[in-house]
Design a protein around this motif. Structure first.
Motif, PDB file in Angstrom:
ATOM      1  N   LEU A  45      -3.374 -29.035   2.361  1.00  0.00           N
ATOM      2  CA  LEU A  45      -3.087 -28.432   1.065  1.00  0.00           C
ATOM      3  C   LEU A  45      -3.313 -26.924   1.092  1.00  0.00           C
ATOM      4  O   LEU A  45      -2.577 -26.167   0.452  1.00  0.00           O
ATOM      5  CB  LEU A  45      -3.942 -29.089  -0.021  1.00  0.00           C
ATOM      6  CG  LEU A  45      -3.752 -30.609  -0.157  1.00  0.00           C
ATOM      7  CD1 LEU A  45      -4.696 -31.177  -1.212  1.00  0.00           C
ATOM      8  CD2 LEU A  45      -2.311 -30.958  -0.459  1.00  0.00           C
ATOM      9  N   LEU A  46      -4.305 -26.469   1.856  1.00  0.00           N
ATOM     10  CA  LEU A  46      -4.577 -25.034   1.970  1.00  0.00           C
ATOM     11  C   LEU A  46      -3.528 -24.299   2.796  1.00  0.00           C
ATOM     12  O   LEU A  46      -3.349 -23.098   2.651  1.00  0.00           O
ATOM     13  CB  LEU A  46      -5.959 -24.804   2.601  1.00  0.00           C
ATOM     14  CG  LEU A  46      -7.158 -25.146   1.729  1.00  0.00           C
ATOM     15  CD1 LEU A  46      -8.437 -25.129   2.556  1.00  0.00           C
ATOM     16  CD2 LEU A  46      -7.259 -24.176   0.558  1.00  0.00           C
ATOM     17  N   THR A  47      -2.837 -25.017   3.653  1.00  0.00           N
ATOM     18  CA  THR A  47      -1.891 -24.375   4.566  1.00  0.00           C
ATOM     19  C   THR A  47      -0.432 -24.701   4.244  1.00  0.00           C
ATOM     20  O   THR A  47       0.455 -24.367   5.029  1.00  0.00           O
ATOM     21  CB  THR A  47      -2.205 -24.769   6.022  1.00  0.00           C
ATOM     22  OG1 THR A  47      -2.161 -26.199   6.129  1.00  0.00           O
ATOM     23  CG2 THR A  47      -3.572 -24.263   6.445  1.00  0.00           C
ATOM     24  N   GLY A  48      -0.193 -25.363   3.137  1.00  0.00           N
ATOM     25  CA  GLY A  48       1.175 -25.672   2.731  1.00  0.00           C
ATOM     26  C   GLY A  48       1.752 -26.920   3.357  1.00  0.00           C
ATOM     27  O   GLY A  48       2.942 -27.195   3.222  1.00  0.00           O
ATOM     28  N   GLY A  49       0.918 -27.685   4.058  1.00  0.00           N
ATOM     29  CA  GLY A  49       1.386 -28.915   4.690  1.00  0.00           C
ATOM     30  C   GLY A  49       1.396 -30.077   3.717  1.00  0.00           C
ATOM     31  O   GLY A  49       1.260 -29.898   2.507  1.00  0.00           O
ATOM     32  N   ARG A  50       1.545 -31.268   4.268  1.00  0.00           N
ATOM     33  CA  ARG A  50       1.574 -32.475   3.441  1.00  0.00           C
ATOM     34  C   ARG A  50       0.373 -33.355   3.742  1.00  0.00           C
ATOM     35  O   ARG A  50      -0.059 -33.454   4.886  1.00  0.00           O
ATOM     36  CB  ARG A  50       2.843 -33.281   3.709  1.00  0.00           C
ATOM     37  CG  ARG A  50       4.100 -32.606   3.230  1.00  0.00           C
ATOM     38  CD  ARG A  50       5.344 -33.474   3.410  1.00  0.00           C
ATOM     39  NE  ARG A  50       5.519 -33.893   4.794  1.00  0.00           N
ATOM     40  CZ  ARG A  50       5.667 -35.165   5.182  1.00  0.00           C
ATOM     41  NH1 ARG A  50       5.656 -36.146   4.317  1.00  0.00           N
ATOM     42  NH2 ARG A  50       5.835 -35.453   6.461  1.00  0.00           N
ATOM     43  N   LEU A  51      -0.115 -34.009   2.712  1.00  0.00           N
ATOM     44  CA  LEU A  51      -1.183 -34.994   2.835  1.00  0.00           C
ATOM     45  C   LEU A  51      -0.556 -36.348   2.570  1.00  0.00           C
ATOM     46  O   LEU A  51       0.058 -36.570   1.528  1.00  0.00           O
ATOM     47  CB  LEU A  51      -2.290 -34.706   1.823  1.00  0.00           C
ATOM     48  CG  LEU A  51      -3.432 -35.721   1.753  1.00  0.00           C
ATOM     49  CD1 LEU A  51      -4.177 -35.775   3.081  1.00  0.00           C
ATOM     50  CD2 LEU A  51      -4.368 -35.373   0.612  1.00  0.00           C
ATOM     51  N   CYS A  52      -0.686 -37.251   3.515  1.00  0.00           N
ATOM     52  CA  CYS A  52      -0.129 -38.586   3.388  1.00  0.00           C
ATOM     53  C   CYS A  52      -1.279 -39.559   3.147  1.00  0.00           C
ATOM     54  O   CYS A  52      -2.149 -39.719   3.999  1.00  0.00           O
ATOM     55  CB  CYS A  52       0.632 -38.959   4.660  1.00  0.00           C
ATOM     56  SG  CYS A  52       1.407 -40.579   4.587  1.00  0.00           S
ATOM     57  N   LEU A  53      -1.285 -40.177   1.981  1.00  0.00           N
ATOM     58  CA  LEU A  53      -2.320 -41.142   1.629  1.00  0.00           C
ATOM     59  C   LEU A  53      -1.831 -42.530   1.983  1.00  0.00           C
ATOM     60  O   LEU A  53      -0.743 -42.936   1.575  1.00  0.00           O
ATOM     61  CB  LEU A  53      -2.634 -41.066   0.134  1.00  0.00           C
ATOM     62  CG  LEU A  53      -3.045 -39.701  -0.391  1.00  0.00           C
ATOM     63  CD1 LEU A  53      -3.161 -39.729  -1.906  1.00  0.00           C
ATOM     64  CD2 LEU A  53      -4.346 -39.259   0.243  1.00  0.00           C
ATOM     65  N   PHE A  54      -2.626 -43.251   2.752  1.00  0.00           N
ATOM     66  CA  PHE A  54      -2.236 -44.604   3.133  1.00  0.00           C
ATOM     67  C   PHE A  54      -2.765 -45.568   2.073  1.00  0.00           C
ATOM     68  O   PHE A  54      -3.966 -45.701   1.901  1.00  0.00           O
ATOM     69  CB  PHE A  54      -2.771 -44.960   4.518  1.00  0.00           C
ATOM     70  CG  PHE A  54      -2.272 -46.279   4.993  1.00  0.00           C
ATOM     71  CD1 PHE A  54      -0.952 -46.436   5.357  1.00  0.00           C
ATOM     72  CD2 PHE A  54      -3.107 -47.376   5.040  1.00  0.00           C
ATOM     73  CE1 PHE A  54      -0.462 -47.660   5.764  1.00  0.00           C
ATOM     74  CE2 PHE A  54      -2.636 -48.601   5.456  1.00  0.00           C
ATOM     75  CZ  PHE A  54      -1.313 -48.749   5.820  1.00  0.00           C
ATOM     76  N   PRO A  55      -1.869 -46.241   1.345  1.00  0.00           N
ATOM     77  CA  PRO A  55      -2.299 -47.048   0.203  1.00  0.00           C
ATOM     78  C   PRO A  55      -2.943 -48.387   0.548  1.00  0.00           C
ATOM     79  O   PRO A  55      -3.776 -48.871  -0.192  1.00  0.00           O
ATOM     80  CB  PRO A  55      -0.990 -47.280  -0.564  1.00  0.00           C
ATOM     81  CG  PRO A  55       0.067 -47.203   0.472  1.00  0.00           C
ATOM     82  CD  PRO A  55      -0.429 -46.205   1.493  1.00  0.00           C
ATOM     83  N   ALA A  56      -2.561 -48.990   1.645  1.00  0.00           N
ATOM     84  CA  ALA A  56      -3.082 -50.314   1.973  1.00  0.00           C
ATOM     85  C   ALA A  56      -4.451 -50.205   2.628  1.00  0.00           C
ATOM     86  O   ALA A  56      -4.940 -49.114   2.907  1.00  0.00           O
ATOM     87  CB  ALA A  56      -2.104 -51.031   2.898  1.00  0.00           C
ATOM     88  N   GLY A  57      -5.042 -51.347   2.910  1.00  0.00           N
ATOM     89  CA  GLY A  57      -6.348 -51.381   3.573  1.00  0.00           C
ATOM     90  C   GLY A  57      -6.276 -50.854   4.986  1.00  0.00           C
ATOM     91  O   GLY A  57      -5.225 -50.869   5.621  1.00  0.00           O
ATOM     92  N   VAL A  58      -7.392 -50.386   5.478  1.00  0.00           N
ATOM     93  CA  VAL A  58      -7.440 -49.782   6.811  1.00  0.00           C
ATOM     94  C   VAL A  58      -7.113 -50.796   7.906  1.00  0.00           C
ATOM     95  O   VAL A  58      -6.778 -50.428   9.005  1.00  0.00           O
ATOM     96  CB  VAL A  58      -8.790 -49.083   7.024  1.00  0.00           C
ATOM     97  CG1 VAL A  58      -9.828 -50.030   7.580  1.00  0.00           C
ATOM     98  CG2 VAL A  58      -8.647 -47.867   7.895  1.00  0.00           C
ATOM     99  N   ASN A  59      -7.187 -52.079   7.600  1.00  0.00           N
ATOM    100  CA  ASN A  59      -6.891 -53.105   8.603  1.00  0.00           C
ATOM    101  C   ASN A  59      -5.402 -53.375   8.763  1.00  0.00           C
ATOM    102  O   ASN A  59      -5.011 -54.186   9.578  1.00  0.00           O
ATOM    103  CB  ASN A  59      -7.612 -54.402   8.258  1.00  0.00           C
ATOM    104  CG  ASN A  59      -9.109 -54.252   8.352  1.00  0.00           C
ATOM    105  OD1 ASN A  59      -9.608 -53.503   9.183  1.00  0.00           O
ATOM    106  ND2 ASN A  59      -9.824 -54.932   7.492  1.00  0.00           N
ATOM    107  N   ASP A  60      -4.555 -52.716   8.024  1.00  0.00           N
ATOM    108  CA  ASP A  60      -3.114 -52.896   8.116  1.00  0.00           C
ATOM    109  C   ASP A  60      -2.548 -51.914   9.142  1.00  0.00           C
ATOM    110  O   ASP A  60      -1.922 -50.918   8.794  1.00  0.00           O
ATOM    111  CB  ASP A  60      -2.474 -52.685   6.735  1.00  0.00           C
ATOM    112  CG  ASP A  60      -0.972 -52.897   6.747  1.00  0.00           C
ATOM    113  OD1 ASP A  60      -0.432 -53.348   7.783  1.00  0.00           O
ATOM    114  OD2 ASP A  60      -0.335 -52.597   5.727  1.00  0.00           O
ATOM    115  N   TYR A  61      -2.754 -52.212  10.404  1.00  0.00           N
ATOM    116  CA  TYR A  61      -2.343 -51.285  11.461  1.00  0.00           C
ATOM    117  C   TYR A  61      -0.830 -51.212  11.616  1.00  0.00           C
ATOM    118  O   TYR A  61      -0.299 -50.157  11.958  1.00  0.00           O
ATOM    119  CB  TYR A  61      -3.041 -51.626  12.777  1.00  0.00           C
ATOM    120  CG  TYR A  61      -4.510 -51.313  12.679  1.00  0.00           C
ATOM    121  CD1 TYR A  61      -4.947 -49.998  12.754  1.00  0.00           C
ATOM    122  CD2 TYR A  61      -5.442 -52.299  12.437  1.00  0.00           C
ATOM    123  CE1 TYR A  61      -6.285 -49.681  12.615  1.00  0.00           C
ATOM    124  CE2 TYR A  61      -6.783 -52.002  12.300  1.00  0.00           C
ATOM    125  CZ  TYR A  61      -7.196 -50.688  12.389  1.00  0.00           C
ATOM    126  OH  TYR A  61      -8.517 -50.372  12.236  1.00  0.00           O
TER     127      TYR A  61
END
Length: 145
Positions: A45-61
């Motif tokens: 966010l500070l450098t103009g890039g994108r932040l991708c939030l992973f919505p599912a549980g961490v076990n969903d590889y």
């Protein structure tokens, strides 16, 4: 009042040392209450890039893998134990000769920050020796160290 000079210093160092830019996409798979998540949240966010939030549980590889490919994630910051199952998901069977396509979903990752626990390089080897590997692996061990 709480001063934020140390955090500002950390973010300045982190974004400059690892040349974050508007072309970066950072995948957040850690809980926002985890200390390393703060760098992941703010650096793009500070450098103009994108932040991708992973919505599912961490076990969903499989879902994480699909997200990396779809969003063209360039940076992941996590504990080593969270990346090993992702590598295992893509690792070819021992009798397979064509290794080119197995890790193709991870091809966009160019920086992998691993911290919080020791790194087992043998568990990373299937990916690091594949034709799809083009990442720099950075051992951050922990933000307070």
């Amino acid at each position: 009042m709480i001063k934020s000079h140390a955090f500002v210093n950390l973010m300045h160092w982190y974004t400059h040392e690892f040349t974050f830019s508007e072309s970066d996409c950072v995948l957040l798979i850690a809980s926002i209450s985890f200390d390393l998540a703060q760098k992941n949240l703010y650096a793009p966010l500070l450098t103009g890039g994108r932040l991708c939030l992973f919505p599912a549980g961490v076990n969903d590889y499989a879902g994480i893998s699909e997200t990396i490919e779809r969003e063209q994630v360039t940076m992941i910051n996590c504990a080593p134990s969270l990346i090993y199952p992702l590598i295992d998901l893509h690792a070819p069977e021992e009798d397979q000769k064509d290794l080119g396509h197995h890790f193709s979903r991870l091809r966009s990752v160019n920086r992998l920050f691993l911290g919080g626990e020791p790194i087992n390089l043998l568990k990373l080897r299937p990916w690091t020796t594949s034709p799809s590997f083009c990442a720099e692996i950075i051992n951050t061990y922990g933000p307070t160290e």
